[in-house]
Scaffold this motif. Structure first.
Motif, PDB file in Angstrom:
ATOM      1  N   UNK A 116       0.855  -1.185   0.000  1.00 56.96           N
ATOM      2  CA  UNK A 116       0.000   0.000   0.000  1.00 56.96           C
ATOM      3  C   UNK A 116       0.894   1.240   0.000  1.00 56.96           C
ATOM      4  N   UNK A 117       1.220   1.771  -1.193  1.00 57.72           N
ATOM      5  CA  UNK A 117       2.090   2.957  -1.226  1.00 57.72           C
ATOM      6  C   UNK A 117       1.508   4.074  -0.351  1.00 57.72           C
ATOM      7  N   UNK A 118       2.320   4.596   0.527  1.00 57.04           N
ATOM      8  CA  UNK A 118       1.911   5.638   1.457  1.00 57.04           C
ATOM      9  C   UNK A 118       3.013   6.688   1.488  1.00 57.04           C
ATOM     10  N   UNK A 119       2.668   7.919   1.210  1.00 57.28           N
ATOM     11  CA  UNK A 119       3.663   8.985   1.105  1.00 57.28           C
ATOM     12  C   UNK A 119       4.002   9.565   2.474  1.00 57.28           C
ATOM     13  N   UNK A 120       5.293   9.590   2.768  1.00 61.28           N
ATOM     14  CA  UNK A 120       5.835  10.268   3.937  1.00 61.28           C
ATOM     15  C   UNK A 120       6.873  11.265   3.436  1.00 61.28           C
ATOM     16  N   UNK A 121       7.043  12.356   4.155  1.00 65.61           N
ATOM     17  CA  UNK A 121       7.969  13.414   3.756  1.00 65.61           C
ATOM     18  C   UNK A 121       9.092  13.513   4.778  1.00 65.61           C
ATOM     19  N   UNK A 122      10.347  13.540   4.304  1.00 63.79           N
ATOM     20  CA  UNK A 122      11.447  13.742   5.266  1.00 63.79           C
ATOM     21  C   UNK A 122      11.287  15.090   5.964  1.00 63.79           C
ATOM     22  N   UNK A 123      11.314  15.076   7.290  1.00 64.63           N
ATOM     23  CA  UNK A 123      11.152  16.305   8.068  1.00 64.63           C
ATOM     24  C   UNK A 123      12.469  16.746   8.702  1.00 64.63           C
ATOM     25  N   UNK A 124      13.343  15.757   8.976  1.00 66.68           N
ATOM     26  CA  UNK A 124      14.603  16.070   9.657  1.00 66.68           C
ATOM     27  C   UNK A 124      15.549  14.895   9.494  1.00 66.68           C
ATOM     28  N   UNK A 125      16.846  15.178   9.463  1.00 68.46           N
ATOM     29  CA  UNK A 125      17.842  14.098   9.397  1.00 68.46           C
ATOM     30  C   UNK A 125      19.028  14.494  10.258  1.00 68.46           C
ATOM     31  N   UNK A 126      19.528  13.521  10.996  1.00 70.88           N
ATOM     32  CA  UNK A 126      20.700  13.741  11.820  1.00 70.88           C
ATOM     33  C   UNK A 126      21.737  12.697  11.441  1.00 70.88           C
ATOM     34  N   UNK A 127      22.964  13.138  11.187  1.00 69.10           N
ATOM     35  CA  UNK A 127      24.058  12.242  10.819  1.00 69.10           C
ATOM     36  C   UNK A 127      25.087  12.202  11.939  1.00 69.10           C
ATOM     37  N   UNK A 128      25.706  11.040  12.099  1.00 72.08           N
ATOM     38  CA  UNK A 128      26.701  10.848  13.144  1.00 72.08           C
ATOM     39  C   UNK A 128      28.041  10.499  12.518  1.00 72.08           C
ATOM     40  N   UNK A 129      29.121  10.693  13.274  1.00 74.84           N
ATOM     41  CA  UNK A 129      30.477  10.481  12.767  1.00 74.84           C
ATOM     42  C   UNK A 129      30.726   9.070  12.255  1.00 74.84           C
ATOM     43  N   UNK A 130      30.011   8.083  12.771  1.00 79.11           N
ATOM     44  CA  UNK A 130      30.215   6.697  12.347  1.00 79.11           C
ATOM     45  C   UNK A 130      29.428   6.342  11.086  1.00 79.11           C
ATOM     46  N   UNK A 131      28.744   7.333  10.479  1.00 80.22           N
ATOM     47  CA  UNK A 131      27.977   7.099   9.262  1.00 80.22           C
ATOM     48  C   UNK A 131      26.516   6.792   9.496  1.00 80.22           C
ATOM     49  N   UNK A 132      26.125   6.583  10.724  1.00 76.33           N
ATOM     50  CA  UNK A 132      24.724   6.327  11.057  1.00 76.33           C
ATOM     51  C   UNK A 132      23.904   7.586  10.795  1.00 76.33           C
ATOM     52  N   UNK A 133      22.704   7.404  10.257  1.00 75.76           N
ATOM     53  CA  UNK A 133      21.784   8.512  10.032  1.00 75.76           C
ATOM     54  C   UNK A 133      20.418   8.179  10.635  1.00 75.76           C
ATOM     55  N   UNK A 134      19.804   9.182  11.232  1.00 74.53           N
ATOM     56  CA  UNK A 134      18.442   9.054  11.723  1.00 74.53           C
ATOM     57  C   UNK A 134      17.603  10.049  10.938  1.00 74.53           C
ATOM     58  N   UNK A 135      16.528   9.557  10.323  1.00 73.09           N
ATOM     59  CA  UNK A 135      15.654  10.402   9.514  1.00 73.09           C
ATOM     60  C   UNK A 135      14.242  10.332  10.086  1.00 73.09           C
ATOM     61  N   UNK A 136      13.639  11.501  10.265  1.00 76.54           N
ATOM     62  CA  UNK A 136      12.258  11.600  10.720  1.00 76.54           C
ATOM     63  C   UNK A 136      11.392  11.839   9.494  1.00 76.54           C
ATOM     64  N   UNK A 137      10.417  10.978   9.272  1.00 76.20           N
ATOM     65  CA  UNK A 137       9.505  11.087   8.140  1.00 76.20           C
ATOM     66  C   UNK A 137       8.094  11.315   8.680  1.00 76.20           C
TER      67      UNK A 137
END
Length: 146
Positions: free
Chosen positions: A122-143
């Motif tokens: 069921x395609x459902x659209x979410x929009x990126x609202x915020x992204x945080x990147x860390x030195x180890x390459x990990x990223x957290x994205x709020x949609x």
């Protein structure tokens, strides 16, 4: 009894974002191996399962429709959010009620895993609202739901 917050060094720190946790049996069961029946004791805990029984007053097993559970919890308006923990099948069944996705990605290819959403497409659209990147390459994205 072991509590996740204790292990993370957050014992005594008040909840800031959510006060309720909903998870499926597959996500909950590893806690029983620790052993603990209440791994998130500072939250209201709901386990969606038609086969599990738990004798712990801090954990509520919900055998009915998970959509109805979420709608009932949202109607309570405690001022805090509901956290869905793990489980692609449960997440897919709750997709119509999901308002935000917090997606953590790691720079590692680890092979197979649990699908984020498992079930009918069921395609459902979410929009990126915020992204945080860390030195180890990990990223957290709020949609957020579009």
């Amino acid at each position: 009894m072991i509590d996740i917050r204790q292990l993370a060094g957050l014992e005594g720190v008040p909840n800031k974002v959510f006060d309720t946790l909903v998870m499926g049996r597959g996500t909950y069961e590893p806690a029983l191996d620790v052993p603990t029946t209440s791994p998130y004791s500072r939250l209201r805990q709901y386990i969606v399962s038609s086969t599990l029984t738990i004798d712990d007053p801090t954990v509520q097993v919900e055998t009915g429709d998970p959509i109805e559970l979420i709608r009932r919890l949202k109607a309570e308006d405690t001022g805090m959010d509901i956290y869905l923990r793990g489980g692609g099948r449960l997440a897919a069944s709750l997709l119509p009620e999901i308002d935000e996705i917090i997606l953590t990605s790691y720079p590692v290819v680890a092979g197979t895993g649990i699908s984020m959403f498992s079930g009918q497409f069921h395609p459902t659209l979410f929009t990126p609202a915020r992204r945080e990147s860390f030195d180890n390459g990990t990223q957290v994205t709020w949609l957020t739901r579009a």
